[in-house]
Design an enzyme around this catalytic site. Sequence first.
Site, PDB file in Angstrom:
ATOM      1  N   HIS A 189       0.618   4.875  -1.891  1.00 25.75           N
ATOM      2  CA  HIS A 189      -0.042   5.908  -1.096  1.00 25.75           C
ATOM      3  C   HIS A 189       0.873   6.743  -0.217  1.00 25.75           C
ATOM      4  CE1 HIS A 189      -3.910   4.707  -2.570  1.00 25.75           C
ATOM      5  NE2 HIS A 189      -3.707   3.453  -2.205  1.00 25.75           N
ATOM      6  N   CYS A 212       0.850  -1.199   0.000  1.00 27.02           N
ATOM      7  CA  CYS A 212       0.000   0.000   0.000  1.00 27.02           C
ATOM      8  C   CYS A 212       0.885   1.249   0.000  1.00 27.02           C
ATOM      9  CB  CYS A 212      -0.875   0.030   1.246  1.00 27.02           C
ATOM     10  SG  CYS A 212      -1.709  -1.506   1.625  1.00 27.02           S
ATOM     11  N   CYS A 234      -9.226  -2.382  -2.982  1.00 25.32           N
ATOM     12  CA  CYS A 234      -7.836  -2.015  -3.262  1.00 25.32           C
ATOM     13  C   CYS A 234      -7.000  -3.279  -3.341  1.00 25.32           C
ATOM     14  CB  CYS A 234      -7.261  -1.171  -2.130  1.00 25.32           C
ATOM     15  SG  CYS A 234      -7.489   0.566  -2.348  1.00 25.32           S
ATOM     16  N   ARG A 288     -13.717  -0.782   0.873  1.00 22.64           N
ATOM     17  CA  ARG A 288     -12.736  -0.079   0.056  1.00 22.64           C
ATOM     18  C   ARG A 288     -11.385  -0.777   0.123  1.00 22.64           C
ATOM     19  NH1 ARG A 288     -10.834   1.135  -3.445  1.00 22.64           N
ATOM     20  NH2 ARG A 288     -10.211   3.084  -4.428  1.00 22.64           N
TER      21      ARG A 288
END
Lengths: 107, 154, 262
Positions: C182, C178, C223, C219
């Site tokens: 991000h 992630c 992802c 969500r």
Amino acid sequence: MARALINVPKTAKRGQIIEIKSLISHIMETGFRRTETGQIIPRNILTELLCTYNGAEIFRATMYPAVAANPFVTFFTVAKESGTIVFKWTGDRGFEQTETASITVEG
Amino acid sequence: MQRSKQSRRAVLGGLAGAAVAAIVRVEPASATPAAMKSAIRTVVGEAQIKKGKVHIDVPALVENGNSVALTVQVDSPMSEGDHVKAIHVFNELNPQPNVISAYLGPHAGFAKISTRFRLADTQTIVAIAEMSDGAFWSASADVVVTIPACLEQL
Amino acid sequence: MTRRQLSYRAAAAAVVASLAVSALAQIAPSERRSGYADLSPETKAMQDDDTANPGMLSVLDGEALWNAKAGAVQLACADCHGKAEESMKGVAARYPAFDTARGQPVDLEQRINICRAEHQKTSAYKAEDKDLLALSAYVGRQSRAMPITAGSDERLKPFIAKGEKLFTERQGQLNLSCAQCHDERWGKHLGSSLIPQAHPTGYPIYRLEWQSVGSLQRRLRNCTSGMRAQPFDYGALENVELELFLMVRARGMPLETPAVRP
């Protein structure tokens, strides 16, 4: 009963042009989507929004599957007199729902 | 082949029970600019469509084709003798060419409507205003639609 | 070796080095951005206007549920918690919170289900149930504009650390973490999508892609599957740990529930 939100000014001056907003909860299933196994998901949409102001039609919209889910429609009207604005949605499968708002017109 | 016959039958069976008399397309209309022209002719008839007076406000590049903000505004005094009777919005590449038709009149004061609509692909949309004198005015806008990078699987 | 070969080698080495070092790179507090900042003006307007925000339809449903008697004991949330505007102020901002009985954190949807089962004596909602999201949206709305305060309980430390591990570890077919998108590449594009910093500042959100309201767990599962990794099941502790870590990472940012996102 679908949840609906309408935005009508509580008060207005006579002759003032006011903006009215409407939002209603509805999936607006187009009839063109398919499930994972390829079955068409049957159409289920709202087809009309009719607004009247003390009984007189002030706005009408014919909606097609291209209108996004949870239809949001705004328009304008002339504040002519105090009274009630009625919103009536109709759609597939006999859908019918009415919401009302009051308006006080001064001057 | 088998699968699509079955689903068509299922939908027709469902429709037979539907209370609403709306005409429902069972399979996607030919999603082409020609279909849009034909849908426009259904509304406008043989009248000439002039360019102008109509203003479309729509993002040039959408965040998500499922919900695209649209505003259409038409120049008009909105008087008894000179006003917009209706605004019709069309698209060229969705399965169906119509988007929304809004019926106004002098009581509207201002010929401007907003809504949120769906776009299946990058395409042109057309808005046509029907005036009280029988004239039709139009504008068009090009919109780019992309799919999200990470496709949802759940 | 030619000069070009040397420079390619150096470039490759630099990339490898940067990936190794920046695995620990975090966003500076002054640089933090909510997904709201990257929305188009039209979508911002949709979120800002309570009469145009479809998430508000869910909030209104939640208000009705808050006041509705339920379960074998015919108790409404309001019967114990009174007015949500008072009792729920700041609650969503500090979730996921430590649940003493369970010895681990629970998120807001889990807390609502615990109340339903233990206090209202009725069945828990299934994951992503419309009514569960409505209650979560209604409670979340009471913290709107308040800063996120999650994670201050000392007992949450090991779970936050686990959440950080989940966020920074590579996973799945693409071997991505992630953090690589991000923390390190926010603001850049993946295809035509702008990469956000991924702060959960408005859950449950109305997501245009879903055409409905959905939770942070939904969500996260999107992802993860989008990254070609195996998502954790709804309700798994790993999801809650990740939610907790994300909320701690966003501490101080204002909550926007119900937010609208593409």
